[in-house]
Design a protein around this motif. Structure first.
Motif, PDB file in Angstrom:
ATOM      1  N   MET A   1       6.368   1.206   0.342  1.00 12.52           N
ATOM      2  CA  MET A   1       5.963  -0.178   0.366  1.00 12.52           C
ATOM      3  C   MET A   1       4.462  -0.230   0.070  1.00 12.52           C
ATOM      4  SD  MET A   1       6.122  -2.600   3.743  1.00 12.52           S
ATOM      5  CE  MET A   1       5.355  -1.534   4.945  1.00 12.52           C
ATOM      6  N   LYS A   2       4.078  -1.042  -0.872  1.00 13.06           N
ATOM      7  CA  LYS A   2       2.672  -1.173  -1.260  1.00 13.06           C
ATOM      8  C   LYS A   2       1.962  -2.141  -0.320  1.00 13.06           C
ATOM      9  CE  LYS A   2       2.417   0.858  -5.486  1.00 13.06           C
ATOM     10  NZ  LYS A   2       1.494   1.892  -5.812  1.00 13.06           N
ATOM     11  N   VAL A   3       0.794  -1.726   0.178  1.00 19.60           N
ATOM     12  CA  VAL A   3      -0.038  -2.580   1.032  1.00 19.60           C
ATOM     13  C   VAL A   3      -1.473  -2.508   0.519  1.00 19.60           C
ATOM     14  CG1 VAL A   3       1.391  -2.327   3.093  1.00 19.60           C
ATOM     15  CG2 VAL A   3      -0.476  -0.729   2.706  1.00 19.60           C
ATOM     16  N   SER A   4      -2.280  -3.522   0.845  1.00 17.66           N
ATOM     17  CA  SER A   4      -3.671  -3.487   0.404  1.00 17.66           C
ATOM     18  C   SER A   4      -4.437  -2.438   1.210  1.00 17.66           C
ATOM     19  CB  SER A   4      -4.323  -4.863   0.550  1.00 17.66           C
ATOM     20  OG  SER A   4      -4.582  -5.135   1.892  1.00 17.66           O
ATOM     21  N   ALA A   5      -5.383  -1.802   0.564  1.00 21.19           N
ATOM     22  CA  ALA A   5      -6.148  -0.728   1.209  1.00 21.19           C
ATOM     23  C   ALA A   5      -6.902  -1.242   2.430  1.00 21.19           C
ATOM     24  CB  ALA A   5      -7.112  -0.109   0.214  1.00 21.19           C
ATOM     25  N   SER A   6      -7.333  -2.494   2.410  1.00 22.95           N
ATOM     26  CA  SER A   6      -8.116  -3.030   3.526  1.00 22.95           C
ATOM     27  C   SER A   6      -7.277  -3.243   4.786  1.00 22.95           C
ATOM     28  CB  SER A   6      -8.787  -4.345   3.128  1.00 22.95           C
ATOM     29  OG  SER A   6      -7.806  -5.307   2.807  1.00 22.95           O
ATOM     30  N   SER A   7      -5.941  -3.253   4.668  1.00 20.77           N
ATOM     31  CA  SER A   7      -5.093  -3.475   5.842  1.00 20.77           C
ATOM     32  C   SER A   7      -4.743  -2.174   6.566  1.00 20.77           C
ATOM     33  CB  SER A   7      -3.805  -4.195   5.440  1.00 20.77           C
ATOM     34  OG  SER A   7      -2.990  -3.338   4.663  1.00 20.77           O
ATOM     35  N   LEU A   8      -5.125  -1.020   6.028  1.00 16.08           N
ATOM     36  CA  LEU A   8      -4.800   0.263   6.668  1.00 16.08           C
ATOM     37  C   LEU A   8      -5.673   0.490   7.902  1.00 16.08           C
ATOM     38  CD1 LEU A   8      -4.367   2.533   3.543  1.00 16.08           C
ATOM     39  CD2 LEU A   8      -2.584   1.658   5.038  1.00 16.08           C
ATOM     40  N   ARG A   9      -5.075   1.074   8.929  1.00 16.28           N
ATOM     41  CA  ARG A   9      -5.760   1.367  10.188  1.00 16.28           C
ATOM     42  C   ARG A   9      -5.522   2.820  10.576  1.00 16.28           C
ATOM     43  NH1 ARG A   9      -8.111  -2.226   8.877  1.00 16.28           N
ATOM     44  NH2 ARG A   9      -7.929  -4.390   9.449  1.00 16.28           N
ATOM     45  N   LYS A  10      -6.261   3.282  11.561  1.00 10.01           N
ATOM     46  CA  LYS A  10      -6.113   4.634  12.086  1.00 10.01           C
ATOM     47  C   LYS A  10      -4.664   4.844  12.530  1.00 10.01           C
ATOM     48  CE  LYS A  10      -7.835   7.675  15.693  1.00 10.01           C
ATOM     49  NZ  LYS A  10      -8.753   7.859  16.785  1.00 10.01           N
ATOM     50  N   GLY A  11      -4.070   5.977  12.131  1.00 10.88           N
ATOM     51  CA  GLY A  11      -2.700   6.285  12.516  1.00 10.88           C
ATOM     52  C   GLY A  11      -1.671   5.913  11.471  1.00 10.88           C
ATOM     53  N   ASN A  12      -2.025   5.047  10.493  1.00 15.73           N
ATOM     54  CA  ASN A  12      -1.080   4.701   9.431  1.00 15.73           C
ATOM     55  C   ASN A  12      -0.836   5.924   8.550  1.00 15.73           C
ATOM     56  OD1 ASN A  12      -2.406   1.357   8.923  1.00 15.73           O
ATOM     57  ND2 ASN A  12      -0.817   2.035  10.293  1.00 15.73           N
ATOM     58  N   VAL A  13       0.335   5.971   7.904  1.00 15.12           N
ATOM     59  CA  VAL A  13       0.685   7.079   7.020  1.00 15.12           C
ATOM     60  C   VAL A  13       0.837   6.539   5.607  1.00 15.12           C
ATOM     61  CG1 VAL A  13       2.371   8.889   6.556  1.00 15.12           C
ATOM     62  CG2 VAL A  13       1.843   8.273   8.912  1.00 15.12           C
ATOM     63  N   VAL A  14       0.150   7.187   4.663  1.00 13.99           N
ATOM     64  CA  VAL A  14       0.217   6.762   3.266  1.00 13.99           C
ATOM     65  C   VAL A  14       0.764   7.894   2.399  1.00 13.99           C
ATOM     66  CG1 VAL A  14      -1.637   5.057   3.415  1.00 13.99           C
ATOM     67  CG2 VAL A  14      -2.199   7.391   2.852  1.00 13.99           C
ATOM     68  N   ASP A  15       1.351   7.517   1.262  1.00 14.32           N
ATOM     69  CA  ASP A  15       1.940   8.458   0.318  1.00 14.32           C
ATOM     70  C   ASP A  15       1.071   8.450  -0.941  1.00 14.32           C
ATOM     71  OD1 ASP A  15       3.473   9.924  -1.411  1.00 14.32           O
ATOM     72  OD2 ASP A  15       5.351   8.914  -0.933  1.00 14.32           O
ATOM     73  N   LEU A  16       0.333   9.527  -1.165  1.00 17.79           N
ATOM     74  CA  LEU A  16      -0.501   9.657  -2.364  1.00 17.79           C
ATOM     75  C   LEU A  16       0.030  10.811  -3.203  1.00 17.79           C
ATOM     76  CD1 LEU A  16      -4.083   9.376  -0.821  1.00 17.79           C
ATOM     77  CD2 LEU A  16      -2.748   7.570  -1.880  1.00 17.79           C
ATOM     78  N   GLU A  17       0.448  10.507  -4.426  1.00 20.65           N
ATOM     79  CA  GLU A  17       0.986  11.512  -5.347  1.00 20.65           C
ATOM     80  C   GLU A  17       2.087  12.356  -4.704  1.00 20.65           C
ATOM     81  OE1 GLU A  17      -2.866  12.707  -5.416  1.00 20.65           O
ATOM     82  OE2 GLU A  17      -3.280  10.809  -6.399  1.00 20.65           O
ATOM     83  N   GLY A  18       2.950  11.732  -3.926  1.00 18.55           N
ATOM     84  CA  GLY A  18       4.090  12.431  -3.325  1.00 18.55           C
ATOM     85  C   GLY A  18       3.779  13.222  -2.070  1.00 18.55           C
ATOM     86  N   LYS A  19       2.533  13.188  -1.592  1.00 21.27           N
ATOM     87  CA  LYS A  19       2.168  13.898  -0.358  1.00 21.27           C
ATOM     88  C   LYS A  19       1.801  12.879   0.709  1.00 21.27           C
ATOM     89  CE  LYS A  19       0.994  18.247  -2.277  1.00 21.27           C
ATOM     90  NZ  LYS A  19       0.116  19.078  -2.949  1.00 21.27           N
TER      91      LYS A  19
ATOM     92  N   ALA B   1       3.861   5.060   3.524  1.00 19.59           N
ATOM     93  CA  ALA B   1       5.089   5.841   3.695  1.00 19.59           C
ATOM     94  C   ALA B   1       6.003   5.182   4.714  1.00 19.59           C
ATOM     95  CB  ALA B   1       4.746   7.259   4.137  1.00 19.59           C
ATOM     96  N   THR B   2       7.299   5.353   4.509  1.00 20.20           N
ATOM     97  CA  THR B   2       8.260   4.810   5.471  1.00 20.20           C
ATOM     98  C   THR B   2       8.376   5.799   6.617  1.00 20.20           C
ATOM     99  OG1 THR B   2      10.040   5.791   4.179  1.00 20.20           O
ATOM    100  CG2 THR B   2       9.601   3.453   3.832  1.00 20.20           C
TER     101      THR B   2
END
Length: 188
Positions: free
Chosen positions: A1-19, A64-65
């Motif tokens: 799921m795509k979210v804006s970079a400014s909404s990310l907080r400590k503890g969130n998990v993101v998927d960059l280039e499959g990692k 990331a889900t």
């Protein structure tokens, strides 16, 4: 799921280039001139490598889900840190690398939110505050003003923090789990 970079907080998990990366800190920077940016400090979950990325606040990032659930901390041993789901009584073990400095705030029965990806804990979110007793501190000096001066103290969890001069050993205080700073005297 795509979210804006400014909404990310400590503890969130993101998927960059499959990692998968867990966000260690997120800071929104608004310079006087130019485009606002979000500075993300992250740790790659697979091998623990830390990276720092900067995004324009309008850019989107793939979140990331993960399964975010409340867990109760049970104990720590050679395997790692054991948590139990209070609804299903299922237990999961988190590695010491994943827990990091959060270990100082884990007490028996502490309620935390664990993020799991395919059944493996990948991130932890602590309660905002925790209560610990002051074990050791300097005696207060007469004439110090309570508003501007703080003195060093060692807490029952082993961490050092700065406390007001009127608090002595044995007093329970509330600390912020984010940075370990003194919040207030505990009401008990």
């Amino acid at each position: 799921m795509k979210v804006s970079a400014s909404s990310l907080r400590k503890g969130n998990v993101v998927d960059l280039e499959g990692k998968l990366y867990v966000v260690l800190s997120a800071e929104n920077i608004h310079p006087g001139k130019g485009t606002p940016v979000t500075q993300l400090n992250m740790r790659r979950i697979s091998d623990g490598v830390k990276v720092s990325e900067r995004y324009r606040t309008t850019e989107t990032v793939e979140r990331a889900t993960v399964d975010d659930r409340d867990y109760t901390f049970l104990y720590e041993d050679g395997e790692g840190y054991h948590f139990m789901n209070p609804e299903t009584y299922d237990q999961v073990v988190a590695s010491a690398e994943m827990i990091g400095d959060s270990k100082y705030y884990l007490t028996d029965g502490c309620k935390v939110q664990l993020s799991t990806h395919e059944g493996v804990p990948i991130a932890i979110e602590l309660p905002r505050t925790a209560i610990f007793a002051v074990v050791e501190t300097e005696p207060s000096v007469k004439g110090q003003t309570a508003s501007s001066s703080y003195k060093p103290a060692v807490l029952s969890n082993g961490l050092r923090t700065m406390i007001p001069p009127y608090i002595g050993p044995g007093t329970k205080i509330v600390v912020l789990t984010e940075d370990g700073s003194y919040q207030e005297r505990a009401k008990d």
